[in-house]
Design an enzyme around this catalytic site. Sequence first.
Site: not given
Ligand code: NAI
Length: 244
Positions: A58, A151, A153, A155, A184
């Site tokens: 984590d 969120y 803040a 980012k 995305i």
């Molecule tokens: P997602 O929810 O599919 O994946 C997030 C991943 O982070 C998951 O594998 C989860 O297990 C992991 N995670 C969460 N907390 C954790 C922790 N404490 N320790 C280790 N792993 C942890 O989300 P997504 O869309 O793939 O997001 C990836 C990144 O992209 C994030 O930082 C998100 O904020 C950013 N993002 C996503 C956007 C979108 O439209 N999907 C837009 C802008 C940014």
Amino acid sequence: MLALVTGASKGIGRAIALELAKNGFNVAINYNRSSESAEKLRDEIKTLGVNTEIFQADVSNYEQVTSLMKSVKDSMKESISVLVNNAGITRDTLLMRMKPEDWQAVLNTNLNAAFYCTREVIRDMAKARYGRIINIASVVGLTGNAGQANYAASKAGIIGLTKSVAREYAERGITVNAIAPGFIETDMTEVLKPEVKEGILQSIPVHKIGSPEDVAKAVAFFASEASAYITGQVLAVDGGMTMC
Ligand code: NAI
């Protein structure tokens, strides 16, 4: 060269891990909960002929980050050259309804974790006089967004972290850049109501939702030699949504 991707078992992180492997990097896959999807990704990456392993941690917990970095180094037998701070969560709600726990959880995972991981890899990178740190921010860190004070803040914070560390370590051959994805298609955006999605689509000049691969390709660029003269930058991968 070894790359560590946090939160890599699904979504954007998964695509980043695969893209880096395709570009010849050995990949340390960090995951938090589901070892099954992390194992699947590891097996897929192995077929690409690079070294890869999965590491549970984590990343919002500093002690877990310190032991993560030690395990990565011990089992991959090389130090981390590329760090991708990707792990992230949302706890969306309007400010008046936002509980301090919602604020803290999002800041801990999205911002504190990036600081912890960066702090733990930077010494080896400085010693090697080489490193690439890529932080996954968001366009809402640039523009703000109603219902996402926590969120946005976090980012915006990651963008400040990116620029500060970029300045501190520029002379040591370490570049630090951020990517600000727009909308995305992943589990994170899957939860949005269809009318909200439609509204967002209207605000994207290319009229398309982005794919995790769109983000992964930009990460691969920042991870490569080709971006050696670029540091402290924020690249929006958003189909033209923000242009600021
Ligand atoms: P997602 O929810 O599919 O994946 C997030 C991943 O982070 C998951 O594998 C989860 O297990 C992991 N995670 C969460 N907390 C954790 C922790 N404490 N320790 C280790 N792993 C942890 O989300 P997504 O869309 O793939 O997001 C990836 C990144 O992209 C994030 O930082 C998100 O904020 C950013 N993002 C996503 C956007 C979108 O439209 N999907 C837009 C802008 C940014």
